[in-house]
Scaffold this motif. Sequence first.
Motif, PDB file in Angstrom:
ATOM      1  N   LEU A   1      50.794  37.107  34.415  1.00  0.00           N
ATOM      2  CA  LEU A   1      50.785  36.836  35.856  1.00  0.00           C
ATOM      3  C   LEU A   1      51.225  38.042  36.676  1.00  0.00           C
ATOM      4  O   LEU A   1      50.822  38.196  37.833  1.00  0.00           O
TER       5      LEU A   1
ATOM      6  N   PRO B   1      47.535  37.835  38.966  1.00  0.00           N
ATOM      7  CA  PRO B   1      48.112  36.645  39.625  1.00  0.00           C
ATOM      8  C   PRO B   1      47.236  35.402  39.580  1.00  0.00           C
ATOM      9  O   PRO B   1      47.732  34.288  39.708  1.00  0.00           O
TER      10      PRO B   1
ATOM     11  N   HIS C   1      51.618  33.249  41.023  1.00  0.00           N
ATOM     12  CA  HIS C   1      52.514  34.371  40.752  1.00  0.00           C
ATOM     13  C   HIS C   1      53.764  34.289  41.616  1.00  0.00           C
ATOM     14  O   HIS C   1      53.677  34.168  42.834  1.00  0.00           O
TER      15      HIS C   1
END
Length: 224
Positions: free
Chosen positions: A143, A147, A155
């Motif tokens: 992440l 993201p 995220h």
Amino acid sequence: MARKITVQNNFYYLTLALVVLLVSSSLELVLRVGWLDLVLQLITTTTFIICLMSLRFDSGWYRFLMTLLVLWVIMAVIKNVFGFYQTDIFMLILMFSFFFGTFKSIARQILLTGSIDTNKVVGSLALFLLLGLMWAIAYLFILEFSPNAFTGMEHKAWGENFANAAYFSFVTLTTLGYGDISPVSPVAQVIVYLEAIAGVFYMAIVVASLVGAASQTNQDKNDE
């Protein structure tokens, strides 16, 4: 502690520390207050210390894990005192390395070696928890660079996202697959199905190891 950690009960303490870490991480989702990120860091540090105390009988890994703990504390101080949140990546790497070292140390002591006792059975549970934690950290690491790698998990700072990552990790490790969190990116998908494979493989190895050790123990008793 009320009782001294010995080679006969060390895995009890270690497993309890891991369970407390997992339970405490869910407080961030329930209470929704920012300072719990710091609390989780403190609980993580405490977990590391208990792991060290439980594995001090394995001198080789003890020194390695002690080095990782010192580096972890340094990174945590830099993050919280100086506000350098870029240290999150390094903290995740140190966490993964620490749990991996702990996993290898425990595995050397309980899998396919010696007689079986209650402490070793509890140690096998600790191994399972460590597997889930290592993969959770891997998801958090993904992440940081991607993201949008997962649906249902956005995220955030790793402390705020740790509970979600751990939940998804153990759901995958046990092959439950509820579907509320799913991998989207190719890298995330590969890591996820590798965890599912590891979960099935681990259960087979542990059952074979414990049954084999128990049979050997009974045979040794009958030979006496």
